[in-house]
Design a protein around this motif. Structure first.
Motif, PDB file in Angstrom:
ATOM      1  N   VAL A 221       0.859  -1.186   0.000  1.00 50.07           N
ATOM      2  CA  VAL A 221       0.000   0.000   0.000  1.00 50.07           C
ATOM      3  C   VAL A 221       0.896   1.239   0.000  1.00 50.07           C
TER       4      VAL A 221
ATOM      5  N   LEU B 114      -5.389   1.163   3.716  1.00 46.16           N
ATOM      6  CA  LEU B 114      -5.141  -0.284   3.776  1.00 46.16           C
ATOM      7  C   LEU B 114      -6.489  -0.974   3.941  1.00 46.16           C
TER       8      LEU B 114
ATOM      9  N   VAL C 231       1.532  -6.674   5.267  1.00 49.02           N
ATOM     10  CA  VAL C 231       1.227  -5.481   4.494  1.00 49.02           C
ATOM     11  C   VAL C 231       2.395  -4.505   4.639  1.00 49.02           C
TER      12      VAL C 231
ATOM     13  N   VAL D 117       3.915  -0.784   3.664  1.00 51.80           N
ATOM     14  CA  VAL D 117       3.574   0.561   3.201  1.00 51.80           C
ATOM     15  C   VAL D 117       4.826   1.177   2.605  1.00 51.80           C
TER      16      VAL D 117
END
Lengths: 119, 107
Positions: free
Chosen positions: A12, A18, A115, A117
């Protein structure tokens, strides 16, 4: 056998939102007494509870994230979702979904999804 | 509620007894105190809930005790598969919090 499975983008961009979904099988998401939670774990560190949505649809969020978090449920698909807005590199973590109950703690967990970033 | 676990790392040999501590910054209802085991690359696994109740399928060498602000996880005789990181957690009132973890490593 209750099983949970997270899904969503693994990358992301900063300032974006997200979005993750947790698919639940083996139990109804409307089961009384169940609290469907999100927890995250930053690389190499401990566990941080993000929040939950209850079987009745009420939500509670960690105050440290409350302004950026929304947890919702789709009973027709037996799944619940996490949205975390305005992400930064500090939101890079493994995100877990889990079922909790006051009777038995956090008894079922998904395998987790990383995840990152980054631009 | 802040949960502080000690020690940070515990180094023992298989067959030995492990005692892990979890101290709360204020009183926690025993009903809502849990312990989890996490192995590298895996999700946490519930071991103990309600301070002393073993979760389904957990061997009886794992036991929990305590009340108020002091809780303990004891592993009576360590098996090779027990070397992992252990977390305590309270789930009484929001925000639910976890301790920082105790790493149990092989001597």
């Amino acid at each position: 056998q209750v099983q949970l499975q997270e899904s969503g983008p693994g990358l992301v961009k900063p300032s974006q939102t997200l979005s993750l979904t947790c698919n639940v099988s083996g139990a109804s998401i409307s089961t009384g007494g169940s609290y469907w939670s999100w927890i995250r774990q930053h690389p190499g560190t401990g566990l941080e509870w993000i929040g939950y949505i209850s079987y009745s649809g009420s939500t509670y969020y960690n105050p440290s994230l409350k302004s950026r978090v929304i947890i919702s449920v789709d009973t027709s698909r037996n799944q619940f979702s996490l949205k975390l807005s305005s992400v930064t590199a500090a939101d890079t973590a493994v995100y877990y979904c889990a079922r909790a109950s006051h009777a038995s703690g956090f008894d079922y967990w998904g395998q987790g999804t990383l995840v990152t970033v980054s631009s | 509620i802040v949960l502080t676990q000690s020690p940070g790392t515990l180094t023992l040999s298989p067959g030995e007894r492990a005692t892990l501590s979890c101290r709360a910054s204020q009183g926690v209802s025993s009903t809502y105190l849990a312990w989890y085991q996490q192995k590298h690359g895996q999700a946490p696994r519930l071991l103990i809930y309600g301070a002393f109740r073993r979760a389904t399928g957990i061997p009886d060498r794992f036991s929990g005790s305590g009340s108020g602000t002091d809780f303990t996880l004891t592993i009576s005789r360590l098996e090779p598969e027990d070397f992992a990181v252990y977390y305590c957690q309270h789930y009484s009132t929001s925000p639910y919090t976890f301790g920082q973890g105790t790493k149990l490593e092989i001597k």
